[in-house]
Design an enzyme around this catalytic site. Structure first.
Site, PDB file in Angstrom:
ATOM      1  N   GLU A   1      -7.852  -4.520  -1.245  1.00 22.86           N
ATOM      2  CA  GLU A   1      -7.977  -5.392  -1.908  1.00 22.86           C
ATOM      3  C   GLU A   1      -8.749  -7.201  -2.176  1.00 22.86           C
ATOM      4  O   GLU A   1      -9.103  -7.864  -2.777  1.00 22.86           O
ATOM      5  CB  GLU A   1      -7.799  -4.694  -3.684  1.00 22.86           C
ATOM      6  CG  GLU A   1      -7.843  -3.568  -3.719  1.00 22.86           C
ATOM      7  CD  GLU A   1      -7.025  -1.991  -3.262  1.00 22.86           C
ATOM      8  OE1 GLU A   1      -6.493  -2.473  -2.231  1.00 22.86           O
ATOM      9  OE2 GLU A   1      -7.449  -1.526  -4.155  1.00 22.86           O
TER      10      GLU A   1
ATOM     11  N   HIS B   1       0.435  -0.978  -0.064  1.00 16.55           N
ATOM     12  CA  HIS B   1      -0.105  -0.057  -0.025  1.00 16.55           C
ATOM     13  C   HIS B   1       1.411   1.296  -0.281  1.00 16.55           C
ATOM     14  O   HIS B   1       1.906   1.099   0.655  1.00 16.55           O
ATOM     15  CB  HIS B   1      -0.827   0.455   1.021  1.00 16.55           C
ATOM     16  CG  HIS B   1      -2.027   1.055   1.136  1.00 16.55           C
ATOM     17  ND1 HIS B   1      -2.057   1.885   1.626  1.00 16.55           N
ATOM     18  CD2 HIS B   1      -3.291   0.552   1.008  1.00 16.55           C
ATOM     19  CE1 HIS B   1      -3.266   3.272   0.869  1.00 16.55           C
ATOM     20  NE2 HIS B   1      -4.036   1.982   0.889  1.00 16.55           N
TER      21      HIS B   1
END
Length: 379
Positions: free
Chosen positions: A320, A267
């Protein structure tokens, strides 16, 4: 003479404005909406509650919630002019592109409803336009999907919550309590997440004084990229590629060797585990099944192998990865994974658009020219 400031690539860690909407504290693995932990809200409040919080600055009372829900119900219904063109939008192109279809339909909605520039109207009208766009988005996306599948779109139901309506409009079945809770947790947890690419895009457009749909359409365009909102289905596709536990290590090493990105891991902000991923993993485990068992095994092995191959990078599963697992368990088709993300994030975009519309200054950064030295004589 103006002075320029050189900033890092991607504007990393560059503060561009002030906001009261929330923040992400990546080193801590924490993010919040207003003054509340986003994860705590996801576990205890409805999407309508958090929508109200983002727009009004406080959580609603019972009476305020009832009025808000009643206000939303008619806004979910598509105008006839928009409904008439959805079959053509859904059928366009060799592959289904729901976010492109959403941009097209919302642009027509803006024309039909004559949505004015933010610059020209008062805060009450801006908020009303933002409410309309957020409310009608799930109806548009679900209708496009069903039309593409050769099915008739369904009408949103006033007796269902926002989360229930989304599942009903997509699947055609009234959702179970377990699936509703799972999707509601996901939707609340993805309403907003700092100044990501799509939110920043929305604010740049809003700073020009353009209408709400113009700002939202720009945000959707940014969001559609696989490095931003377009990864939940790709993360689940990785599980399909791996197939069995004995193939995990070789698959990861091949990806890293080829310089490929492993979707669903890493991330831009978090240096710890993504708090959204942790919550969704718990939700997935609560539902259970072979897919969940395999996903948790894959997650741990990928984290371990990445720690070996990329020491010090702290690469963990992001939102996700388990978002795809949870949506699959709840019966949402993979083509609608990213649209499900958009159903919640549009609320965050709209809140940012409304906040930006109170600032009269246009966002106008500079670029550092690195091309051939001018002026060169023209041949």
């Amino acid at each position: 003479m103006s002075t320029t400031i050189t900033v890092p690539p991607g504007l990393r860690n560059v503060v561009v404005t002030e906001t009261t909407l929330g923040d992400v504290r990546g080193d801590e693995g924490f993010y919040h909406y207003r003054q509340y932990s986003a994860i705590d809200l996801a576990k205890s409040k409805t999407l309508e509650d958090v929508w109200y919080l983002m727009f009004e600055g406080r959580l609603p009372t019972d009476a305020e919630r009832a009025r808000f829900v009643a206000e939303l119900a008619p806004l979910r219904v598509l105008p006839d002019e928009v409904r008439a063109v959805l079959p053509a939008i859904a059928a366009a192109g060799p592959t289904f592109n729901p976010l492109a279809g959403l941009r097209t339909a919302l642009s027509l909605l803006a024309a039909v409803r004559a949505l004015p520039p933010l610059w020209d109207v008062d805060p009450a009208r801006r908020k009303a336009d933002a409410m309309l766009v957020c409310a009608v988005t799930p109806t548009i996306l679900a209708a496009l999907y069903r039309l593409r599948e050769g099915q008739q779109p369904l009408e949103p139901r006033a007796d269902l919550t926002a989360a229930e309506n989304w599942l009903y409009l997509v699947t055609g079945e009234e959702p179970t309590a377990v699936h509703t809770t799972a999707i509601e947790h996901y939707l609340v947890s993805t309403v907003d997440h700092g100044f990501n690419a799509s939110t920043f895009t929305a604010r740049v457009i809003a700073s020009t004084g353009a209408d709400v749909v113009s700002a939202v359409a720009g945000a959707i365009g940014a969001f559609s990229g696989p490095l931003h909102g377009g990864a939940p289905d790709r993360a689940l596709a990785s599980l399909d590629e791996i197939g069995t536990p004995d193939r995990i290590d070789a698959w990861v090493r091949a990806k890293v060797s080829a310089g490929d990105r492993i979707m669903g891991f890493g991330h831009a902000v978090y240096r710890t585990e993504d708090p959204r991923s942790l919550m969704l993993r718990d939700i997935a485990r609560g539902i259970g099944g072979d897919l969940v068992d395999f996903a948790t095994t894959v997650e741990q092995r990928i984290v371990d192998v990445l720690a070996e191959l990329k020491p010090g990078r702290n690469l963990y599963a992001n939102v996700e990865f388990y978002a795809g697992v949870v949506m699959e368990l709840c019966g949402i088709p993979r083509a609608m994974f990213t649209p499900t993300f958009a159903v919640s994030r549009i609320i965050g975009w709209a809140a940012n658009i409304l906040e930006q519309s109170t600032d009269p200054k246009i966002i106008r950064p500079a670029a550092s020219y690195v091309g051939p030295h001018p002026p060169t004589p023209i041949p």
